[in-house]
Design an enzyme around this catalytic site. Sequence first.
Site, PDB file in Angstrom:
ATOM      1  N   SER A   1       0.819  -1.209   0.000  1.00  0.00           N
ATOM      2  CA  SER A   1       0.000   0.000   0.000  1.00  0.00           C
ATOM      3  C   SER A   1       0.856   1.263   0.000  1.00  0.00           C
ATOM      4  O   SER A   1       0.316   2.359  -0.123  1.00  0.00           O
ATOM      5  CB  SER A   1      -0.944   0.008   1.207  1.00  0.00           C
ATOM      6  OG  SER A   1      -0.275  -0.372   2.361  1.00  0.00           O
TER       7      SER A   1
ATOM      8  N   ASN B   1      -3.131   6.229  -1.140  1.00  0.00           N
ATOM      9  CA  ASN B   1      -2.849   6.491   0.273  1.00  0.00           C
ATOM     10  C   ASN B   1      -2.230   7.864   0.540  1.00  0.00           C
ATOM     11  O   ASN B   1      -2.291   8.365   1.649  1.00  0.00           O
ATOM     12  CB  ASN B   1      -1.994   5.365   0.848  1.00  0.00           C
ATOM     13  CG  ASN B   1      -2.867   4.148   1.088  1.00  0.00           C
ATOM     14  OD1 ASN B   1      -4.024   4.283   1.477  1.00  0.00           O
ATOM     15  ND2 ASN B   1      -2.342   2.970   0.810  1.00  0.00           N
TER      16      ASN B   1
HETATM   17  N1  CAA Z   1     -16.670 -10.590  -0.410  1.00  0.00           N
HETATM   18  C1  CAA Z   1     -17.698 -10.588  -1.272  1.00  0.00           C
HETATM   19  N2  CAA Z   1     -18.717  -9.703  -1.194  1.00  0.00           N
HETATM   20  C2  CAA Z   1     -18.691  -8.804  -0.187  1.00  0.00           C
HETATM   21  C3  CAA Z   1     -17.640  -8.739   0.748  1.00  0.00           C
HETATM   22  C4  CAA Z   1     -16.599  -9.689   0.596  1.00  0.00           C
HETATM   23  N3  CAA Z   1     -15.535  -9.708   1.414  1.00  0.00           N
HETATM   24  N4  CAA Z   1     -17.878  -7.705   1.613  1.00  0.00           N
HETATM   25  C5  CAA Z   1     -19.042  -7.146   1.226  1.00  0.00           C
HETATM   26  N5  CAA Z   1     -19.522  -7.805   0.137  1.00  0.00           N
HETATM   27  C6  CAA Z   1     -20.720  -7.455  -0.621  1.00  0.00           C
HETATM   28  C7  CAA Z   1     -22.023  -7.722   0.099  1.00  0.00           C
HETATM   29  O1  CAA Z   1     -22.478  -9.042  -0.113  1.00  0.00           O
HETATM   30  C8  CAA Z   1     -22.947  -6.700  -0.537  1.00  0.00           C
HETATM   31  O2  CAA Z   1     -23.343  -7.175  -1.824  1.00  0.00           O
HETATM   32  P1  CAA Z   1     -24.658  -6.562  -2.606  1.00  0.00           P
HETATM   33  O3  CAA Z   1     -24.306  -5.150  -2.996  1.00  0.00           O
HETATM   34  O4  CAA Z   1     -24.805  -7.463  -3.789  1.00  0.00           O
HETATM   35  O5  CAA Z   1     -25.782  -6.622  -1.612  1.00  0.00           O
HETATM   36  C9  CAA Z   1     -22.029  -5.503  -0.770  1.00  0.00           C
HETATM   37  O6  CAA Z   1     -20.690  -6.027  -0.821  1.00  0.00           O
HETATM   38  C10 CAA Z   1     -22.146  -4.491   0.350  1.00  0.00           C
HETATM   39  O7  CAA Z   1     -21.847  -5.132   1.592  1.00  0.00           O
HETATM   40  P2  CAA Z   1     -22.749  -5.015   2.906  1.00  0.00           P
HETATM   41  O8  CAA Z   1     -24.194  -4.892   2.548  1.00  0.00           O
HETATM   42  O9  CAA Z   1     -22.346  -6.115   3.838  1.00  0.00           O
HETATM   43  O10 CAA Z   1     -22.247  -3.707   3.645  1.00  0.00           O
HETATM   44  P3  CAA Z   1     -22.142  -2.229   3.179  1.00  0.00           P
HETATM   45  O11 CAA Z   1     -23.183  -1.833   2.202  1.00  0.00           O
HETATM   46  O12 CAA Z   1     -21.972  -1.489   4.434  1.00  0.00           O
HETATM   47  O13 CAA Z   1     -20.761  -2.205   2.370  1.00  0.00           O
HETATM   48  C11 CAA Z   1     -18.408  -2.046   2.170  1.00  0.00           C
HETATM   49  C12 CAA Z   1     -19.567  -2.684   2.917  1.00  0.00           C
HETATM   50  C13 CAA Z   1     -18.388  -2.539   0.707  1.00  0.00           C
HETATM   51  C14 CAA Z   1     -17.137  -2.517   2.870  1.00  0.00           C
HETATM   52  C15 CAA Z   1     -18.593  -0.481   2.211  1.00  0.00           C
HETATM   53  O14 CAA Z   1     -18.775  -0.051   3.527  1.00  0.00           O
HETATM   54  C16 CAA Z   1     -17.410   0.247   1.631  1.00  0.00           C
HETATM   55  O15 CAA Z   1     -17.289   0.394   0.433  1.00  0.00           O
HETATM   56  N6  CAA Z   1     -16.529   0.764   2.514  1.00  0.00           N
HETATM   57  C17 CAA Z   1     -15.342   1.489   2.117  1.00  0.00           C
HETATM   58  C18 CAA Z   1     -14.317   0.506   1.681  1.00  0.00           C
HETATM   59  C19 CAA Z   1     -13.024   1.176   1.312  1.00  0.00           C
HETATM   60  O16 CAA Z   1     -12.866   2.381   1.305  1.00  0.00           O
HETATM   61  N7  CAA Z   1     -12.038   0.337   0.966  1.00  0.00           N
HETATM   62  C20 CAA Z   1     -10.722   0.798   0.665  1.00  0.00           C
HETATM   63  C21 CAA Z   1      -9.912   0.801   1.914  1.00  0.00           C
HETATM   64  S1  CAA Z   1      -8.281   1.337   1.603  1.00  0.00           S
HETATM   65  C22 CAA Z   1      -7.488  -0.025   1.067  1.00  0.00           C
HETATM   66  O17 CAA Z   1      -7.999  -1.104   0.987  1.00  0.00           O
HETATM   67  C23 CAA Z   1      -6.112   0.128   0.627  1.00  0.00           C
HETATM   68  C24 CAA Z   1      -5.061   0.610   1.522  1.00  0.00           C
HETATM   69  O18 CAA Z   1      -3.926   0.605   1.087  1.00  0.00           O
HETATM   70  C25 CAA Z   1      -5.259   1.088   2.906  1.00  0.00           C
END
Ligand code: CAA
Length: 308
Positions: free
Chosen positions: A118, A189
């Site tokens: 990252s 990041n």
């Molecule tokens: N595998 C498969 N599907 C998943 C999953 C996983 N691990 N996690 C969630 N899903 C799916 C769910 O089944 C759901 O599917 P549908 O849209 O078909 O219903 C969808 O994703 C949304 O999940 P939830 O309903 O459980 O929960 P939510 O709507 O609150 O979403 C989230 C969860 C997708 C994590 C959302 O909160 C989000 O986008 N958060 C921000 C994530 C983000 O910013 N990520 C980047 C972080 S930084 C990084 O990774 C890099 C770094 O270097 C730090």
Amino acid sequence: MKNIAVIGGGTMGNGIAHVFAQNGFQVALIDVKKEILDKAFATIQKNMDRQVTKGSLTEEQKQASLTRIALYTSISDGVENADLVIEAATENVDIKLNIFRQLDGFTREHCILASNTSSISITKIGSVTTRPEKVIGMHFMNPVPVMKLVEIIGGYKTSKETTDTIVELTKAIGKVPAFTNDYPGFISNRVLLPMINEAILSLEQGVAGVEEIDTIMKLGMAHPMGPLQLADFIGLDVCLAILNVLQDGFKNPKYAPCNLLINMVTAGDLGVKSGRGFYDYSHGTKELVVAPGFSKNKNESEGQGMPS
Ligand code: CAA
């Protein structure tokens, strides 16, 4: 490209293995510990079950995807047939350099070596191999099966051929590639972590409570998670490590991690993975309870993040 090896069975590694297997690639998932591999495989199954329930994967596709994943505890065995290795080990420069030295010796000549780092320099990682032109960054986002982006990072010596191959491969697994040059924190990041650090500093200064800060960014800026919840999700130790890379790399105090973040990491409050960060996860991650010691909002009792 047919055979992909993924190093590391943690959150990112199992997500990357999941996506490649789902898209028809043979995947070797490698970790030093058998227990970690078993847990990773169980997580992939669980996440594919979730997709089956939602209708984005059939039961047959799930079964076929799972049979494409093989588990290995030895790097040399796991990577011997790989066309591409994606390293997703701990975000520690010495560990990564050690892995890439080994990969350079164990993989076939044409194999591309990618890191899911990252923030660590791809040029530095490439420099410990005899093939820096075939070393590249493939930075996936968590949760990998859901997030569309793969940040592709070209090191100083990464060839155009390697970049073009990885850009095409990223599209083939249904993701969207975005290319950046090798600067500290790349783009994702460099932009994200100063925002998270500023949110933690605002909490430390008592400007607002945990829920107020997250609500402002969620509802005001349409972020799916507020910055404090996101910090917990990423891992506070990872946030701290990235800020340190930014500060060391740019020699600019604007990237200095705030004291509250340093204290929480020192105390072992690392977010979701340790069960407690700004929120308390001991009752399950869906139930976000502001962790004891923090005020829910500014007008409630004082906590460690809310000096009077
Ligand atoms: N595998 C498969 N599907 C998943 C999953 C996983 N691990 N996690 C969630 N899903 C799916 C769910 O089944 C759901 O599917 P549908 O849209 O078909 O219903 C969808 O994703 C949304 O999940 P939830 O309903 O459980 O929960 P939510 O709507 O609150 O979403 C989230 C969860 C997708 C994590 C959302 O909160 C989000 O986008 N958060 C921000 C994530 C983000 O910013 N990520 C980047 C972080 S930084 C990084 O990774 C890099 C770094 O270097 C730090």
